[in-house]
Design an enzyme around this catalytic site. Structure first.
Site, short mmCIF file in Angstrom:
data_model
loop_
_atom_site.label_atom_id
_atom_site.label_comp_id
_atom_site.label_asym_id
_atom_site.label_seq_id
_atom_site.Cartn_x
_atom_site.Cartn_y
_atom_site.Cartn_z
N ASP A 252 0.86 -1.17 0.00
CA ASP A 252 0.00 0.00 0.00
C ASP A 252 0.90 1.23 0.00
OD1 ASP A 252 -2.34 1.64 0.48
OD2 ASP A 252 -3.25 -0.16 1.35
N ASP B 201 -2.95 4.82 -2.29
CA ASP B 201 -3.95 5.35 -1.37
C ASP B 201 -4.29 6.82 -1.63
OD1 ASP B 201 -5.28 4.83 1.34
OD2 ASP B 201 -4.15 6.66 1.77
N GLU C 61 -6.39 4.25 -5.87
CA GLU C 61 -7.65 4.54 -5.19
C GLU C 61 -8.06 5.93 -5.69
OE1 GLU C 61 -9.68 4.83 -0.76
OE2 GLU C 61 -7.73 5.71 -1.06
N HIS D 242 -11.44 -2.72 2.95
CA HIS D 242 -11.35 -2.40 4.38
C HIS D 242 -12.03 -1.08 4.74
CE1 HIS D 242 -8.35 -0.01 2.47
NE2 HIS D 242 -8.16 0.67 3.58
N ASP D 243 -12.48 -0.33 3.75
CA ASP D 243 -13.15 0.95 4.01
C ASP D 243 -14.66 0.85 3.86
OD1 ASP D 243 -10.78 2.32 4.44
OD2 ASP D 243 -10.54 2.81 2.32
#
Ligand code: GLC
Ligand code: CA
Length: 557
Positions: free
Chosen positions: A98, A201, A258, A330-331
Protein backbone atom coordinates in the site's frame (compact mmCIF):
# COMPACT_ATOMS: atom_id res chain seq x y z
CA UNK A 1 -4.85 -2.99 -26.41
CA UNK A 2 -1.37 -4.07 -25.40
CA UNK A 3 -1.53 -7.18 -23.22
CA UNK A 4 -0.02 -6.79 -19.78
CA UNK A 5 1.03 -9.38 -17.25
CA UNK A 6 -1.58 -8.32 -14.73
CA UNK A 7 -4.64 -8.47 -17.02
CA UNK A 8 -5.55 -12.09 -16.32
CA UNK A 9 -4.67 -12.06 -12.62
CA UNK A 10 -6.91 -12.49 -9.60
CA UNK A 11 -6.04 -10.28 -6.66
CA UNK A 12 -6.72 -10.60 -2.94
CA UNK A 13 -6.58 -7.90 -0.31
CA UNK A 14 -5.25 -8.67 3.13
CA UNK A 15 -5.97 -6.45 6.09
CA UNK A 16 -2.97 -7.68 8.06
CA UNK A 17 -4.19 -6.79 11.51
CA UNK A 18 -7.15 -9.13 11.10
CA UNK A 19 -5.93 -11.92 8.84
CA UNK A 20 -3.94 -14.35 10.99
CA UNK A 21 -2.14 -13.97 14.30
CA UNK A 22 0.97 -16.18 14.51
CA UNK A 23 2.29 -15.25 17.97
CA UNK A 24 -0.77 -14.98 20.15
CA UNK A 25 -0.88 -11.23 20.80
CA UNK A 26 -4.30 -10.85 19.20
CA UNK A 27 -2.92 -8.92 16.21
CA UNK A 28 -2.55 -10.41 12.75
CA UNK A 29 0.99 -10.41 11.41
CA UNK A 30 3.27 -11.21 8.46
CA UNK A 31 4.16 -14.67 9.73
CA UNK A 32 0.43 -15.33 9.92
CA UNK A 33 0.13 -14.37 6.26
CA UNK A 34 3.04 -16.64 5.34
CA UNK A 35 1.29 -19.52 7.09
CA UNK A 36 -1.72 -19.01 4.82
CA UNK A 37 0.10 -18.65 1.50
CA UNK A 38 -0.79 -22.17 0.47
CA UNK A 39 -4.41 -21.46 1.24
CA UNK A 40 -4.28 -18.44 -1.08
CA UNK A 41 -2.39 -20.33 -3.76
CA UNK A 42 -4.96 -23.09 -3.64
CA UNK A 43 -7.77 -20.56 -3.97
CA UNK A 44 -6.11 -19.31 -7.15
CA UNK A 45 -4.71 -15.95 -6.05
CA UNK A 46 -1.91 -14.31 -8.09
CA UNK A 47 -1.62 -10.85 -6.53
CA UNK A 48 -1.69 -10.10 -2.83
CA UNK A 49 -2.30 -6.52 -1.74
CA UNK A 50 -1.36 -5.87 1.87
CA UNK A 51 -2.93 -2.93 3.63
CA UNK A 52 -0.09 -0.99 5.34
CA UNK A 53 2.37 -2.82 7.57
CA UNK A 54 4.92 -0.01 7.81
CA UNK A 55 5.95 1.46 11.12
CA UNK A 56 2.97 3.41 12.38
CA UNK A 57 1.21 4.64 15.51
CA UNK A 58 -1.89 2.98 13.94
CA UNK A 59 -4.09 6.05 14.48
CA UNK A 60 -5.72 5.13 11.17
CA UNK A 61 -4.62 1.50 11.30
CA UNK A 62 -1.35 1.93 9.43
CA UNK A 63 -2.53 4.56 6.94
CA UNK A 64 -0.44 6.89 9.11
CA UNK A 65 3.14 5.90 8.37
CA UNK A 66 5.99 7.01 10.60
CA UNK A 67 8.73 5.18 8.66
CA UNK A 68 8.31 4.15 5.04
CA UNK A 69 11.41 1.95 5.21
CA UNK A 70 10.48 -0.15 8.22
CA UNK A 71 7.88 -2.66 9.35
CA UNK A 72 5.81 -2.08 12.44
CA UNK A 73 6.94 -4.57 15.11
CA UNK A 74 3.32 -5.55 15.70
CA UNK A 75 3.30 -6.97 12.18
CA UNK A 76 6.79 -8.47 12.30
CA UNK A 77 10.16 -7.59 10.83
CA UNK A 78 11.67 -6.74 7.46
CA UNK A 79 13.05 -10.30 7.39
CA UNK A 80 9.50 -11.61 7.70
CA UNK A 81 8.45 -9.46 4.79
CA UNK A 82 11.41 -10.60 2.67
CA UNK A 83 10.38 -14.15 3.44
CA UNK A 84 6.80 -13.39 2.41
CA UNK A 85 7.98 -11.86 -0.87
CA UNK A 86 10.23 -14.87 -1.58
CA UNK A 87 7.67 -17.50 -0.60
CA UNK A 88 5.02 -15.66 -2.58
CA UNK A 89 7.28 -15.72 -5.64
CA UNK A 90 7.79 -19.47 -5.27
CA UNK A 91 4.02 -19.83 -5.53
CA UNK A 92 3.54 -17.32 -8.33
CA UNK A 93 2.02 -14.77 -5.98
CA UNK A 94 3.20 -11.16 -6.29
CA UNK A 95 3.09 -8.88 -3.25
CA UNK A 96 1.52 -5.46 -3.70
CA UNK A 97 2.21 -2.91 -0.97
CA UNK A 98 0.00 0.00 0.00
CA UNK A 99 1.46 3.34 -1.01
CA UNK A 100 0.25 6.06 1.34
CA UNK A 101 1.78 9.33 0.21
CA UNK A 102 -0.92 11.95 0.47
CA UNK A 103 0.08 12.14 4.11
CA UNK A 104 2.39 10.54 6.63
CA UNK A 105 2.15 10.24 10.40
CA UNK A 106 2.71 13.17 12.73
CA UNK A 107 5.31 10.85 14.28
CA UNK A 108 7.31 10.66 11.03
CA UNK A 109 10.69 12.35 11.38
CA UNK A 110 9.83 14.76 8.56
CA UNK A 111 6.96 16.14 10.60
CA UNK A 112 8.98 16.21 13.79
CA UNK A 113 11.66 18.23 12.01
CA UNK A 114 9.01 20.51 10.54
CA UNK A 115 7.73 21.19 14.05
CA UNK A 116 11.25 21.91 15.29
CA UNK A 117 11.88 24.36 12.48
CA UNK A 118 8.82 25.25 10.39
CA UNK A 119 10.91 27.66 8.31
CA UNK A 120 13.50 25.03 7.50
CA UNK A 121 13.43 22.53 4.61
CA UNK A 122 11.04 20.09 6.31
CA UNK A 123 8.51 22.85 6.89
CA UNK A 124 8.15 22.77 3.10
CA UNK A 125 7.21 19.07 3.20
CA UNK A 126 3.82 20.00 4.68
CA UNK A 127 1.17 22.66 4.37
CA UNK A 128 2.00 24.95 7.27
CA UNK A 129 0.47 28.42 7.52
CA UNK A 130 0.64 31.35 9.93
CA UNK A 131 -2.44 31.90 11.99
CA UNK A 132 -3.38 34.25 14.80
CA UNK A 133 -5.79 33.16 17.53
CA UNK A 134 -9.28 34.44 16.79
CA UNK A 135 -8.71 34.89 13.06
CA UNK A 136 -10.63 32.80 10.53
CA UNK A 137 -9.02 29.55 9.40
CA UNK A 138 -7.25 29.53 6.03
CA UNK A 139 -10.24 27.64 4.57
CA UNK A 140 -13.37 25.77 5.63
CA UNK A 141 -12.60 22.25 4.38
CA UNK A 142 -13.93 19.40 6.50
CA UNK A 143 -11.50 16.56 7.09
CA UNK A 144 -12.73 13.08 6.15
CA UNK A 145 -12.91 11.99 9.75
CA UNK A 146 -14.82 15.08 10.87
CA UNK A 147 -13.96 18.60 12.00
CA UNK A 148 -11.73 21.16 10.34
CA UNK A 149 -8.73 20.01 8.35
CA UNK A 150 -6.57 22.58 10.20
CA UNK A 151 -4.77 21.85 13.43
CA UNK A 152 -2.31 23.80 15.55
CA UNK A 153 1.29 22.92 14.72
CA UNK A 154 2.72 21.33 17.87
CA UNK A 155 4.93 23.84 19.67
CA UNK A 156 3.72 26.78 17.59
CA UNK A 157 0.62 28.63 18.70
CA UNK A 158 0.83 30.87 15.66
CA UNK A 159 0.89 28.14 13.01
CA UNK A 160 -1.48 25.52 11.58
CA UNK A 161 -0.94 22.46 9.44
CA UNK A 162 -3.33 20.78 7.02
CA UNK A 163 -4.70 17.27 7.40
CA UNK A 164 -7.30 15.91 4.98
CA UNK A 165 -7.79 12.85 7.17
CA UNK A 166 -6.97 12.37 10.87
CA UNK A 167 -5.01 15.08 12.69
CA UNK A 168 -2.27 12.49 13.10
CA UNK A 169 -2.03 12.35 9.28
CA UNK A 170 -0.49 15.66 8.11
CA UNK A 171 -0.79 16.14 4.35
CA UNK A 172 2.46 16.07 2.39
CA UNK A 173 3.13 19.02 0.13
CA UNK A 174 3.43 17.57 -3.37
CA UNK A 175 4.11 21.03 -4.81
CA UNK A 176 7.59 20.65 -3.34
CA UNK A 177 9.90 18.83 -5.83
CA UNK A 178 12.24 17.76 -3.02
CA UNK A 179 9.42 15.91 -1.30
CA UNK A 180 8.38 14.27 -4.55
CA UNK A 181 11.94 13.05 -5.12
CA UNK A 182 12.01 11.50 -1.65
CA UNK A 183 8.81 9.65 -2.41
CA UNK A 184 10.01 8.28 -5.75
CA UNK A 185 13.23 7.14 -4.10
CA UNK A 186 11.21 5.26 -1.51
CA UNK A 187 8.93 3.66 -4.13
CA UNK A 188 11.92 2.43 -6.11
CA UNK A 189 13.56 1.08 -2.97
CA UNK A 190 10.52 -1.16 -2.51
CA UNK A 191 10.34 -2.14 -6.16
CA UNK A 192 14.02 -3.09 -6.01
CA UNK A 193 13.09 -5.49 -3.26
CA UNK A 194 11.02 -7.43 -5.73
CA UNK A 195 7.46 -6.52 -4.89
CA UNK A 196 4.96 -6.67 -7.77
CA UNK A 197 3.64 -3.17 -7.31
CA UNK A 198 1.48 -0.84 -5.28
CA UNK A 199 -2.08 0.01 -4.40
CA UNK A 200 -2.05 3.78 -4.21
CA UNK A 201 -3.95 5.35 -1.37
CA UNK A 202 -6.05 8.51 -1.51
CA UNK A 203 -4.07 9.69 -4.50
CA UNK A 204 -6.59 12.24 -5.75
CA UNK A 205 -5.95 14.19 -2.57
CA UNK A 206 -2.36 15.09 -3.43
CA UNK A 207 -3.44 18.04 -5.56
CA UNK A 208 -4.98 20.93 -3.67
CA UNK A 209 -6.67 23.96 -5.10
CA UNK A 210 -4.38 26.76 -4.02
CA UNK A 211 -4.40 29.35 -2.57
CA UNK A 212 -6.65 27.98 0.19
CA UNK A 213 -10.20 29.25 -0.13
CA UNK A 214 -13.66 28.48 1.22
CA UNK A 215 -16.28 26.34 -0.51
CA UNK A 216 -20.05 26.35 0.08
CA UNK A 217 -20.96 25.19 3.57
CA UNK A 218 -22.78 21.85 3.29
CA UNK A 219 -23.53 20.86 6.89
CA UNK A 220 -24.48 22.37 10.23
CA UNK A 221 -20.81 22.37 11.27
CA UNK A 222 -20.20 25.35 8.99
CA UNK A 223 -17.63 23.40 6.96
CA UNK A 224 -17.47 22.15 3.39
CA UNK A 225 -16.67 18.62 2.24
CA UNK A 226 -13.10 18.44 1.02
CA UNK A 227 -14.53 16.82 -2.11
CA UNK A 228 -15.83 20.23 -3.17
CA UNK A 229 -12.28 21.50 -3.33
CA UNK A 230 -11.02 18.35 -5.09
CA UNK A 231 -13.54 18.78 -7.91
CA UNK A 232 -12.07 22.20 -8.47
CA UNK A 233 -8.39 21.25 -8.35
CA UNK A 234 -6.59 20.78 -11.66
CA UNK A 235 -3.11 19.72 -12.66
CA UNK A 236 -2.74 16.45 -10.75
CA UNK A 237 -1.55 14.81 -13.97
CA UNK A 238 1.82 16.48 -13.72
CA UNK A 239 2.50 14.76 -10.41
CA UNK A 240 1.06 11.42 -11.41
CA UNK A 241 2.83 11.33 -14.76
CA UNK A 242 6.13 12.16 -13.14
CA UNK A 243 5.63 9.50 -10.47
CA UNK A 244 4.78 6.83 -13.05
CA UNK A 245 7.78 7.69 -15.21
CA UNK A 246 10.19 7.86 -12.29
CA UNK A 247 8.98 4.63 -10.68
CA UNK A 248 6.30 2.14 -11.83
CA UNK A 249 7.02 2.27 -15.56
CA UNK A 250 10.69 1.53 -15.06
CA UNK A 251 9.81 -1.75 -13.38
CA UNK A 252 6.70 -2.74 -15.35
CA UNK A 253 5.11 -2.76 -11.91
CA UNK A 254 1.40 -3.20 -11.25
CA UNK A 255 -0.19 -0.08 -9.83
CA UNK A 256 -3.80 0.32 -8.87
CA UNK A 257 -5.10 3.70 -7.82
CA UNK A 258 -7.65 4.54 -5.19
CA UNK A 259 -9.12 7.16 -7.47
CA UNK A 260 -12.33 9.04 -6.82
CA UNK A 261 -13.91 11.93 -8.72
CA UNK A 262 -11.77 11.58 -11.83
CA UNK A 263 -13.01 13.46 -14.86
CA UNK A 264 -13.98 11.59 -18.07
CA UNK A 265 -11.35 13.42 -20.06
CA UNK A 266 -8.64 12.20 -17.68
CA UNK A 267 -9.41 8.48 -17.99
CA UNK A 268 -6.97 7.70 -20.83
CA UNK A 269 -4.24 9.47 -18.88
CA UNK A 270 -5.03 7.55 -15.72
CA UNK A 271 -5.41 4.01 -17.02
CA UNK A 272 -4.94 4.16 -20.79
CA UNK A 273 -1.82 2.73 -22.44
CA UNK A 274 1.24 4.14 -20.67
CA UNK A 275 -1.11 5.78 -18.14
CA UNK A 276 -0.31 6.82 -14.61
CA UNK A 277 -1.67 3.52 -13.25
CA UNK A 278 -2.15 -0.03 -14.50
CA UNK A 279 -5.68 0.10 -13.19
CA UNK A 280 -7.97 1.86 -10.76
CA UNK A 281 -10.77 0.57 -8.58
CA UNK A 282 -14.33 0.71 -9.72
CA UNK A 283 -15.98 2.61 -6.87
CA UNK A 284 -19.17 3.26 -8.81
CA UNK A 285 -21.31 1.39 -6.27
CA UNK A 286 -19.42 2.41 -3.13
CA UNK A 287 -21.22 5.67 -2.53
CA UNK A 288 -24.57 4.78 -4.07
CA UNK A 289 -27.37 6.38 -2.12
CA UNK A 290 -25.07 8.79 -0.27
CA UNK A 291 -26.03 12.45 -0.24
CA UNK A 292 -24.29 15.46 1.31
CA UNK A 293 -26.01 14.87 4.69
CA UNK A 294 -23.94 11.76 5.39
CA UNK A 295 -24.47 8.02 5.71
CA UNK A 296 -27.31 8.18 8.22
CA UNK A 297 -29.49 9.58 5.44
CA UNK A 298 -28.32 7.25 2.67
CA UNK A 299 -30.98 5.73 0.42
CA UNK A 300 -31.42 1.97 -0.01
CA UNK A 301 -29.78 0.57 -3.13
CA UNK A 302 -31.95 -1.33 -5.60
CA UNK A 303 -30.79 -4.09 -7.94
CA UNK A 304 -31.31 -1.69 -10.83
CA UNK A 305 -29.13 0.96 -9.16
CA UNK A 306 -26.36 -1.57 -8.67
CA UNK A 307 -26.57 -2.85 -12.23
CA UNK A 308 -26.74 0.59 -13.81
CA UNK A 309 -23.72 1.77 -11.82
CA UNK A 310 -21.40 -1.10 -12.73
CA UNK A 311 -22.53 -1.20 -16.34
CA UNK A 312 -21.97 2.53 -16.75
CA UNK A 313 -18.54 2.29 -15.14
CA UNK A 314 -17.40 -0.39 -17.55
CA UNK A 315 -18.89 1.29 -20.58
CA UNK A 316 -17.13 4.49 -19.59
CA UNK A 317 -13.66 2.96 -19.75
CA UNK A 318 -14.34 0.70 -22.75
CA UNK A 319 -11.41 0.73 -25.13
CA UNK A 320 -9.39 2.81 -22.65
CA UNK A 321 -8.21 0.51 -19.89
CA UNK A 322 -8.86 -1.87 -17.06
CA UNK A 323 -10.82 -1.38 -13.87
CA UNK A 324 -10.18 -3.36 -10.71
CA UNK A 325 -13.48 -4.78 -9.55
CA UNK A 326 -14.48 -5.08 -5.91
CA UNK A 327 -17.57 -5.61 -3.84
CA UNK A 328 -15.87 -4.49 -0.64
CA UNK A 329 -12.58 -3.50 0.96
CA UNK A 330 -11.35 -2.40 4.38
CA UNK A 331 -13.15 0.95 4.01
CA UNK A 332 -16.56 -0.48 3.25
CA UNK A 333 -19.09 -2.59 5.04
CA UNK A 334 -19.28 -6.19 3.81
CA UNK A 335 -20.55 -6.27 0.21
CA UNK A 336 -23.08 -9.03 0.84
CA UNK A 337 -24.65 -6.97 3.64
CA UNK A 338 -24.69 -3.83 1.56
CA UNK A 339 -25.81 -5.07 -1.85
CA UNK A 340 -28.18 -7.87 -0.86
CA UNK A 341 -31.41 -7.17 1.04
CA UNK A 342 -31.19 -8.53 4.61
CA UNK A 343 -34.20 -10.79 4.08
CA UNK A 344 -32.60 -12.28 0.95
CA UNK A 345 -29.15 -12.93 2.38
CA UNK A 346 -28.08 -16.55 1.83
CA UNK A 347 -25.23 -18.50 0.30
CA UNK A 348 -27.27 -18.57 -2.88
CA UNK A 349 -27.59 -14.80 -3.16
CA UNK A 350 -23.98 -14.29 -2.06
CA UNK A 351 -22.86 -16.45 -4.97
CA UNK A 352 -25.02 -14.44 -7.35
CA UNK A 353 -23.31 -11.22 -6.26
CA UNK A 354 -19.91 -12.87 -6.56
CA UNK A 355 -20.59 -14.00 -10.12
CA UNK A 356 -21.84 -10.59 -11.24
CA UNK A 357 -18.73 -8.65 -10.35
CA UNK A 358 -16.23 -11.41 -11.03
CA UNK A 359 -17.00 -11.98 -14.70
CA UNK A 360 -16.98 -8.34 -15.74
CA UNK A 361 -14.00 -7.01 -17.69
CA UNK A 362 -11.17 -5.99 -15.36
CA UNK A 363 -9.19 -7.46 -12.51
CA UNK A 364 -11.23 -9.08 -9.74
CA UNK A 365 -10.11 -8.22 -6.21
CA UNK A 366 -11.32 -10.35 -3.31
CA UNK A 367 -11.19 -8.79 0.14
CA UNK A 368 -10.27 -11.20 2.93
CA UNK A 369 -13.28 -13.11 4.20
CA UNK A 370 -15.39 -12.22 1.19
CA UNK A 371 -14.66 -15.67 -0.23
CA UNK A 372 -16.35 -17.31 2.76
CA UNK A 373 -19.32 -14.94 2.74
CA UNK A 374 -18.41 -12.88 5.81
CA UNK A 375 -21.13 -10.42 6.81
CA UNK A 376 -21.51 -7.17 8.74
CA UNK A 377 -21.82 -7.29 12.50
CA UNK A 378 -25.42 -7.97 13.35
CA UNK A 379 -25.42 -5.92 16.53
CA UNK A 380 -23.40 -3.01 17.89
CA UNK A 381 -24.06 -2.16 21.52
CA UNK A 382 -21.81 0.85 21.94
CA UNK A 383 -19.14 2.88 20.23
CA UNK A 384 -16.58 1.37 22.63
CA UNK A 385 -17.02 -2.03 21.08
CA UNK A 386 -15.48 -0.70 17.88
CA UNK A 387 -12.15 0.78 16.91
CA UNK A 388 -12.11 2.80 13.69
CA UNK A 389 -11.27 6.50 13.94
CA UNK A 390 -13.99 7.25 11.37
CA UNK A 391 -16.77 5.93 13.63
CA UNK A 392 -17.09 9.05 15.76
CA UNK A 393 -17.87 11.20 12.76
CA UNK A 394 -20.40 8.66 11.43
CA UNK A 395 -22.06 8.46 14.83
CA UNK A 396 -22.02 12.15 15.76
CA UNK A 397 -23.27 13.14 12.37
CA UNK A 398 -26.34 10.94 12.95
CA UNK A 399 -26.85 12.23 16.51
CA UNK A 400 -26.54 15.86 15.35
CA UNK A 401 -29.23 15.15 12.79
CA UNK A 402 -31.57 14.12 15.62
CA UNK A 403 -31.27 10.32 15.50
CA UNK A 404 -31.55 8.39 18.75
CA UNK A 405 -28.50 6.63 20.15
CA UNK A 406 -29.90 3.32 19.06
CA UNK A 407 -30.49 4.51 15.52
CA UNK A 408 -27.03 6.06 15.37
CA UNK A 409 -25.55 2.70 16.37
CA UNK A 410 -27.58 1.16 13.58
CA UNK A 411 -25.89 3.54 11.17
CA UNK A 412 -22.56 2.11 12.33
CA UNK A 413 -23.88 -1.42 11.96
CA UNK A 414 -24.59 -0.67 8.34
CA UNK A 415 -21.71 1.58 7.42
CA UNK A 416 -18.79 1.33 9.84
CA UNK A 417 -15.50 0.23 8.32
CA UNK A 418 -15.07 -2.09 11.29
CA UNK A 419 -17.63 -4.42 9.73
CA UNK A 420 -14.96 -5.49 7.28
CA UNK A 421 -12.13 -5.36 9.79
CA UNK A 422 -13.21 -8.05 12.24
CA UNK A 423 -10.84 -11.04 12.33
CA UNK A 424 -10.91 -13.61 9.53
CA UNK A 425 -13.13 -16.54 10.47
CA UNK A 426 -10.93 -19.57 9.94
CA UNK A 427 -12.86 -22.05 12.05
CA UNK A 428 -15.51 -22.52 14.75
CA UNK A 429 -12.80 -22.64 17.44
CA UNK A 430 -12.46 -19.90 20.01
CA UNK A 431 -11.66 -16.49 18.42
CA UNK A 432 -12.54 -18.07 15.07
CA UNK A 433 -9.13 -19.72 14.85
CA UNK A 434 -7.59 -16.27 14.18
CA UNK A 435 -5.67 -16.14 17.44
CA UNK A 436 -5.42 -17.98 20.72
CA UNK A 437 -6.02 -14.81 22.67
CA UNK A 438 -8.66 -12.11 22.56
CA UNK A 439 -8.18 -10.23 19.27
CA UNK A 440 -7.69 -6.47 18.97
CA UNK A 441 -11.16 -6.14 17.48
CA UNK A 442 -14.21 -8.24 18.25
CA UNK A 443 -14.84 -11.41 16.28
CA UNK A 444 -18.15 -11.43 14.46
CA UNK A 445 -20.34 -13.68 16.64
CA UNK A 446 -21.54 -15.53 13.53
CA UNK A 447 -18.14 -17.29 13.21
CA UNK A 448 -19.60 -20.53 14.47
CA UNK A 449 -21.64 -20.85 11.30
CA UNK A 450 -19.61 -18.78 8.86
CA UNK A 451 -16.02 -19.99 8.78
CA UNK A 452 -13.56 -21.41 6.31
CA UNK A 453 -13.44 -24.89 7.77
CA UNK A 454 -17.15 -25.47 7.38
CA UNK A 455 -17.20 -23.81 3.96
CA UNK A 456 -14.47 -26.10 2.74
CA UNK A 457 -16.48 -29.17 3.65
CA UNK A 458 -19.61 -27.99 1.89
CA UNK A 459 -19.28 -28.44 -1.88
CA UNK A 460 -22.08 -25.87 -2.37
CA UNK A 461 -20.45 -23.18 -0.25
CA UNK A 462 -19.65 -19.60 -1.17
CA UNK A 463 -15.99 -20.51 -0.83
CA UNK A 464 -16.18 -23.33 -3.34
CA UNK A 465 -18.09 -21.06 -5.68
CA UNK A 466 -15.30 -18.46 -5.53
CA UNK A 467 -12.84 -21.23 -6.33
CA UNK A 468 -14.92 -22.15 -9.36
CA UNK A 469 -15.11 -18.53 -10.48
CA UNK A 470 -11.35 -18.14 -10.27
CA UNK A 471 -10.80 -21.45 -12.04
CA UNK A 472 -13.21 -20.45 -14.81
CA UNK A 473 -11.40 -17.17 -15.39
CA UNK A 474 -8.12 -19.10 -15.61
CA UNK A 475 -9.47 -21.95 -17.76
CA UNK A 476 -7.54 -21.71 -21.07
CA UNK A 477 -10.82 -22.33 -22.89
CA UNK A 478 -12.46 -19.22 -21.40
CA UNK A 479 -9.67 -17.06 -20.09
CA UNK A 480 -9.37 -14.98 -23.21
CA UNK A 481 -13.02 -14.15 -23.35
CA UNK A 482 -13.37 -13.19 -19.70
CA UNK A 483 -10.18 -11.15 -19.74
CA UNK A 484 -10.39 -9.53 -23.17
CA UNK A 485 -13.90 -10.18 -24.47
CA UNK A 486 -16.15 -7.28 -25.36
CA UNK A 487 -18.73 -6.33 -22.74
CA UNK A 488 -22.35 -5.66 -23.65
CA UNK A 489 -25.12 -4.94 -21.12
CA UNK A 490 -28.33 -6.83 -21.94
CA UNK A 491 -32.01 -6.65 -21.04
CA UNK A 492 -31.58 -3.49 -19.01
CA UNK A 493 -35.30 -2.87 -19.45
CA UNK A 494 -36.10 -5.84 -17.17
CA UNK A 495 -36.16 -4.85 -13.50
CA UNK A 496 -33.83 -6.76 -11.18
CA UNK A 497 -32.25 -8.75 -13.98
CA UNK A 498 -28.49 -8.26 -14.23
CA UNK A 499 -27.41 -9.62 -17.55
CA UNK A 500 -24.41 -9.06 -19.76
CA UNK A 501 -22.65 -10.58 -22.70
CA UNK A 502 -18.93 -11.16 -23.21
CA UNK A 503 -17.93 -11.65 -26.84
CA UNK A 504 -14.72 -12.76 -28.50
CA UNK A 505 -13.91 -16.13 -29.99
CA UNK A 506 -17.09 -17.30 -28.23
CA UNK A 507 -20.16 -15.66 -26.81
CA UNK A 508 -20.89 -15.97 -23.11
CA UNK A 509 -23.92 -14.55 -21.33
CA UNK A 510 -24.22 -14.02 -17.58
CA UNK A 511 -27.83 -14.02 -16.34
CA UNK A 512 -28.62 -13.09 -12.74
CA UNK A 513 -32.11 -12.77 -11.29
CA UNK A 514 -31.26 -10.31 -8.52
CA UNK A 515 -34.45 -10.56 -6.46
CA UNK A 516 -36.38 -13.22 -4.54
CA UNK A 517 -39.14 -13.81 -7.07
CA UNK A 518 -38.90 -16.02 -10.18
CA UNK A 519 -38.74 -14.67 -13.71
CA UNK A 520 -38.72 -15.99 -17.26
CA UNK A 521 -36.29 -14.43 -19.67
CA UNK A 522 -36.74 -14.69 -23.41
CA UNK A 523 -33.54 -16.04 -24.94
CA UNK A 524 -32.05 -14.21 -27.89
CA UNK A 525 -30.13 -17.31 -28.96
CA UNK A 526 -30.37 -20.89 -27.71
CA UNK A 527 -28.05 -21.93 -24.90
CA UNK A 528 -25.26 -24.22 -26.06
CA UNK A 529 -23.76 -24.98 -22.69
CA UNK A 530 -24.11 -23.82 -19.08
CA UNK A 531 -20.55 -23.32 -17.87
CA UNK A 532 -21.27 -22.16 -14.32
CA UNK A 533 -24.27 -21.60 -12.12
CA UNK A 534 -25.29 -21.38 -8.46
CA UNK A 535 -28.36 -23.59 -8.80
CA UNK A 536 -29.12 -27.29 -8.71
CA UNK A 537 -31.78 -27.30 -11.38
CA UNK A 538 -31.64 -25.14 -14.46
CA UNK A 539 -34.72 -25.02 -16.62
CA UNK A 540 -34.71 -23.62 -20.12
CA UNK A 541 -35.81 -24.48 -23.61
CA UNK A 542 -34.73 -22.91 -26.86
CA UNK A 543 -36.79 -19.77 -26.16
CA UNK A 544 -37.11 -19.25 -22.45
CA UNK A 545 -34.82 -19.38 -19.45
CA UNK A 546 -36.56 -19.78 -16.13
CA UNK A 547 -34.75 -18.20 -13.19
CA UNK A 548 -35.60 -18.62 -9.51
CA UNK A 549 -34.68 -15.89 -7.05
CA UNK A 550 -30.95 -15.07 -7.11
CA UNK A 551 -30.17 -17.70 -9.72
CA UNK A 552 -27.01 -17.03 -11.66
CA UNK A 553 -26.35 -18.80 -14.92
CA UNK A 554 -23.29 -18.36 -17.08
CA UNK A 555 -23.76 -19.90 -20.47
CA UNK A 556 -22.22 -20.15 -23.85
CA UNK A 557 -24.54 -19.46 -26.76
C1 GLC B 1 -7.76 5.47 2.08
C2 GLC B 1 -7.67 4.20 2.89
C3 GLC B 1 -8.34 4.41 4.20
C4 GLC B 1 -7.63 5.52 4.94
C5 GLC B 1 -7.49 6.76 4.06
C6 GLC B 1 -6.45 7.66 4.61
O1 GLC B 1 -9.05 5.81 1.76
O2 GLC B 1 -8.18 3.13 2.15
O3 GLC B 1 -8.38 3.25 4.98
O4 GLC B 1 -8.32 5.83 6.09
O5 GLC B 1 -7.10 6.49 2.75
O6 GLC B 1 -5.18 7.13 4.39
CA1 CA C 1 0.57 -11.25 16.20
Amino acid sequence: MERKWWHNKTAYQIYPKSFMDSNGDGIGDIKGIISKLDYLKNLGIDILWLSPIYKSPLADQGYDISDYYDIDPRFGTMEDLDELIAKGKERGIGIVMDLVVNHCSDEHEWFKKACEDPDGPYGQFFYIVDHKEGQPLPCNWRSYFGGSCWEKLPGHDDKLYLHSFHKKQPDLNWENPILRKEIYKMINWWLDKGIAGFRIDAIINIKKKLPFSDYPVDREDGLSSIENMLKDATGIGEFLGEMARETFHKYDAFSVGEVFNEKDSELPLFIGEGGYFSSMFDFSTTNLGLGSEGWYAAKEITANDYRDAIFAAHKRIEGIGYLSNIIENHDEPRGVSRYIKAEDLSDHSKKALAGIYFLLPGIPFIYQGQEIGMENLSKIESLDQLDDCANTQLYNNAIDAGLTEKDALNVLKKHSRDNARTPFQWSAEQYAGFSNTEPWLLVNPNYKTINLESQKKDSDSVFNFYKDLIALRKDPKYSDIFVYGEFTPMHTDIDNLICYKRTGDKTIIVYVNYQSKDIDVKLDSPIKDVILSNCDVISYNSNILHLHGYDLIVCEI
